[in-house]
Design a protein around this motif. Structure first.
Motif, PDB file in Angstrom:
ATOM      1  N   THR A  21      -6.990   6.123  -6.855  1.00  0.00           N
ATOM      2  CA  THR A  21      -6.216   7.342  -6.600  1.00  0.00           C
ATOM      3  C   THR A  21      -6.178   7.618  -5.087  1.00  0.00           C
ATOM      4  O   THR A  21      -6.520   6.747  -4.301  1.00  0.00           O
ATOM      5  N   LEU A  22      -5.725   8.837  -4.710  1.00  0.00           N
ATOM      6  CA  LEU A  22      -5.552   9.152  -3.280  1.00  0.00           C
ATOM      7  C   LEU A  22      -6.635  10.117  -2.809  1.00  0.00           C
ATOM      8  O   LEU A  22      -7.018  11.031  -3.539  1.00  0.00           O
ATOM      9  N   ASP A  23      -7.111   9.923  -1.587  1.00  0.00           N
ATOM     10  CA  ASP A  23      -8.016  10.925  -1.012  1.00  0.00           C
ATOM     11  C   ASP A  23      -7.176  12.001  -0.313  1.00  0.00           C
ATOM     12  O   ASP A  23      -5.933  11.957  -0.329  1.00  0.00           O
ATOM     13  N   ASP A  24      -7.849  12.980   0.334  1.00  0.00           N
ATOM     14  CA  ASP A  24      -7.119  14.108   0.924  1.00  0.00           C
ATOM     15  C   ASP A  24      -6.166  13.668   2.030  1.00  0.00           C
ATOM     16  O   ASP A  24      -5.181  14.351   2.328  1.00  0.00           O
ATOM     17  N   ASP A  25      -6.477  12.528   2.644  1.00  0.00           N
ATOM     18  CA  ASP A  25      -5.613  12.045   3.729  1.00  0.00           C
ATOM     19  C   ASP A  25      -4.546  11.068   3.230  1.00  0.00           C
ATOM     20  O   ASP A  25      -3.867  10.419   4.028  1.00  0.00           O
ATOM     21  N   GLY A  26      -4.439  10.923   1.914  1.00  0.00           N
ATOM     22  CA  GLY A  26      -3.415  10.015   1.374  1.00  0.00           C
ATOM     23  C   GLY A  26      -3.831   8.564   1.362  1.00  0.00           C
ATOM     24  O   GLY A  26      -3.006   7.679   1.142  1.00  0.00           O
ATOM     25  N   GLY A  27      -5.132   8.267   1.585  1.00  0.00           N
ATOM     26  CA  GLY A  27      -5.617   6.882   1.507  1.00  0.00           C
ATOM     27  C   GLY A  27      -6.037   6.542   0.081  1.00  0.00           C
ATOM     28  O   GLY A  27      -6.189   7.436  -0.760  1.00  0.00           O
TER      29      GLY A  27
ATOM     30  N   ALA B 133       1.118   9.160  -5.981  1.00  0.00           N
ATOM     31  CA  ALA B 133       1.512  10.547  -5.652  1.00  0.00           C
ATOM     32  C   ALA B 133       2.475  11.085  -6.706  1.00  0.00           C
ATOM     33  O   ALA B 133       2.427  12.255  -7.085  1.00  0.00           O
TER      34      ALA B 133
ATOM     35  N   VAL C  29       0.777   4.031  -2.878  1.00  0.00           N
ATOM     36  CA  VAL C  29       0.501   5.442  -2.538  1.00  0.00           C
ATOM     37  C   VAL C  29       1.610   6.335  -3.103  1.00  0.00           C
ATOM     38  O   VAL C  29       1.342   7.379  -3.713  1.00  0.00           O
ATOM     39  N   ARG C  30       2.856   5.908  -2.956  1.00  0.00           N
ATOM     40  CA  ARG C  30       3.968   6.717  -3.480  1.00  0.00           C
ATOM     41  C   ARG C  30       3.921   6.775  -5.008  1.00  0.00           C
ATOM     42  O   ARG C  30       4.166   7.808  -5.613  1.00  0.00           O
TER      43      ARG C  30
ATOM     44  N   LYS D 211       0.854  -1.197   0.000  1.00  0.00           N
ATOM     45  CA  LYS D 211       0.000   0.000   0.000  1.00  0.00           C
ATOM     46  C   LYS D 211       0.886   1.242   0.000  1.00  0.00           C
ATOM     47  O   LYS D 211       0.657   2.188  -0.765  1.00  0.00           O
ATOM     48  N   ASP D 212       1.910   1.206   0.817  1.00  0.00           N
ATOM     49  CA  ASP D 212       2.845   2.334   0.874  1.00  0.00           C
ATOM     50  C   ASP D 212       3.462   2.581  -0.513  1.00  0.00           C
ATOM     51  O   ASP D 212       3.540   3.715  -0.984  1.00  0.00           O
TER      52      ASP D 212
END
Ligand code: SAH
Length: 365
Positions: free
Chosen positions: A180-186, A13, A9-10, A5-6
């Motif tokens: 994609t990512l939400d505002d909290d990076g999830g 981003a 997310v990267r 997941k990390d």
């Protein structure tokens, strides 16, 4: 947060949203953290139990069908038996034992191959196959096998592990469904930029209301095309099991399973199995364009038609009550309408004009 997941997310981003198909491919086959590259998910201690892991009778019935198809085709030799996506190797073990009993001399001349994408699972398969492993050739693609002879191909829960694309109907028309990512990076699902021509989507996309999701799996179609082209060119037959429908309808069937429970598909990438239902009508259409005939049956009908009850009876004869009870429950799990019997389908892919029971073949043109 899983390690994968990390990483995802990267990736998002840095490079922007990824398709559901790319997300699925990373979850299952990321070389460092993918589900099939790092785990042994099958069985009671894993995340889910597949039909060959439920009972030896499953692989036995598959072997009996493939042997019947070989006989119907006039017992060609040499031939290759191939399993694609063999998991722990249990079905191959059960098939080899059965084929040796059916025709020991032909079995000695048979070449056997396993197509497996995960190096880790290959090692597990080698251990399961024991002494038989010596005669098995492992490859990561069908194209690496000898091209000059008929192939008899079996696969259980292969196509559901091949990435699927999803499309979502928005107020502006069809868009590819992305991660994609939400505002909290999830991780969240979102509609991608750029319109999709509805003519390129499955027919069920026509007139769908906003919010509808359709799935299309070009990677599955491409895999089926490669298998079908081999059978069309050199002879052979294929038998494929998966959960899915013979007639397709609209909807999101992406599902994650972890520890025998459904898990949100974005929650534990790499640590949960991730699949979607298989559209057998799409796979059958691909096989037919290669000139082959296809037929689909519910798994229960296939197994009962192949003599599952008789096989359970003979395995249990003179056995203990506990053994008979175990066999009864295995039959129920594999073939019962409320267990795997209806949800799972068996699809036969054969040269045109040949009849192999219990499928209604030759199929109507
Ligand atoms: N057939 C086994 C395992 C099902 S899980 C059983 O029924 O228990 C899916 C299997 O397909 C895994 O072994 C996975 O590594 C393999 N796989 C997925 N995509 C593949 C591909 N494109 N080529 C070969 N193997 C693949």
């Amino acid at each position: 947060m899983t390690a994968l997941k990390d990483k995802i997310v990267r990736l998002i981003a840095a490079a922007g949203p990824i398709s559901v198909a790319d997300y699925m491919a990373l979850c299952l086959f990321d070389p460092e953290h993918g589900y099939y590259t790092t785990r042994e998910p099958f069985g009671a201690a894993g995340d889910f139990v597949t039909a060959p892991e439920v009972s030896q009778m499953f692989g036995e019935m598959v072997a009996v069908w493939l042997h019947a198809a070989w006989q119907t085709l006039g017992q060609p030799e040499p031939v290759t038996l191939v399993e694609i996506g063999p998991g722990r190797g249990t079905m191959m073990k059960d098939m080899l034992r059965t084929l040796a009993k059916l025709d020991g001399a032909a079995f000695d001349r048979l070449s056997v191959a396993m197509v497996e994408a995960s190096p880790r699972l290959r090692e597990i398969q080698r251990a399961t196959l024991g002494a038989s492993a010596g005669r098995i050739r492992w490859t990561s693609d069908l194209s690496e096998l000898p091209q000059d002879r008929p192939v008899f191909v079996a696969a259980n829960e292969l196509f559901d592990a091949v990435p699927v694309r999803q499309y979502v109907m928005t107020a502006e028309g069809w868009r590819e469904r992305m991660v994609t990512l939400d505002d909290d990076g999830g991780l969240i699902f979102a509609a991608g930029a750029g319109g999709i021509d509805p003519d390129l989507l499955p027919a069920s996309a026509c007139d769908a209301p906003p919010g509808s999701i359709v799935e299309a799996a070009p990677a599955r179609a491409a895999l089926m095309q490669r298998i079908a082209a081999r059978i069309a060119r050199h002879g052979g037959a294929g038998l494929f099991f998966d959960y899915g429908t013979a007639d397709w309808s609209i909807g999101d069937t992406l599902q994650a399973v972890r520890g025998h429970r459904f898990d949100p598909p974005l929650a534990h990438p790499g640590a949960a199995d991730l699949t979607s239902h298989v559209d057998f009508s799409a796979l059958a259409a691909v096989a037919r364009t290669e000139g082959l005939a296809t037929a689909v049956l519910p798994q229960g009908d296939f197994l009962l038609g192949m003599g599952l009850l008789e096989r359970a009876g003979s395995l249990g004869a003179n056995g203990s009550l506990a053994l008979q009870e175990r066999l009864r429950s295995e039959v129920e799990r594999l073939a019962g309408p409320d267990a795997m019997g209806n949800l799972f389908k068996a699809m036969a892919v054969v040269p045109p004009g040949i009849a192999v029971q219990p499928f209604r073949l030759p199929a109507a043109p």
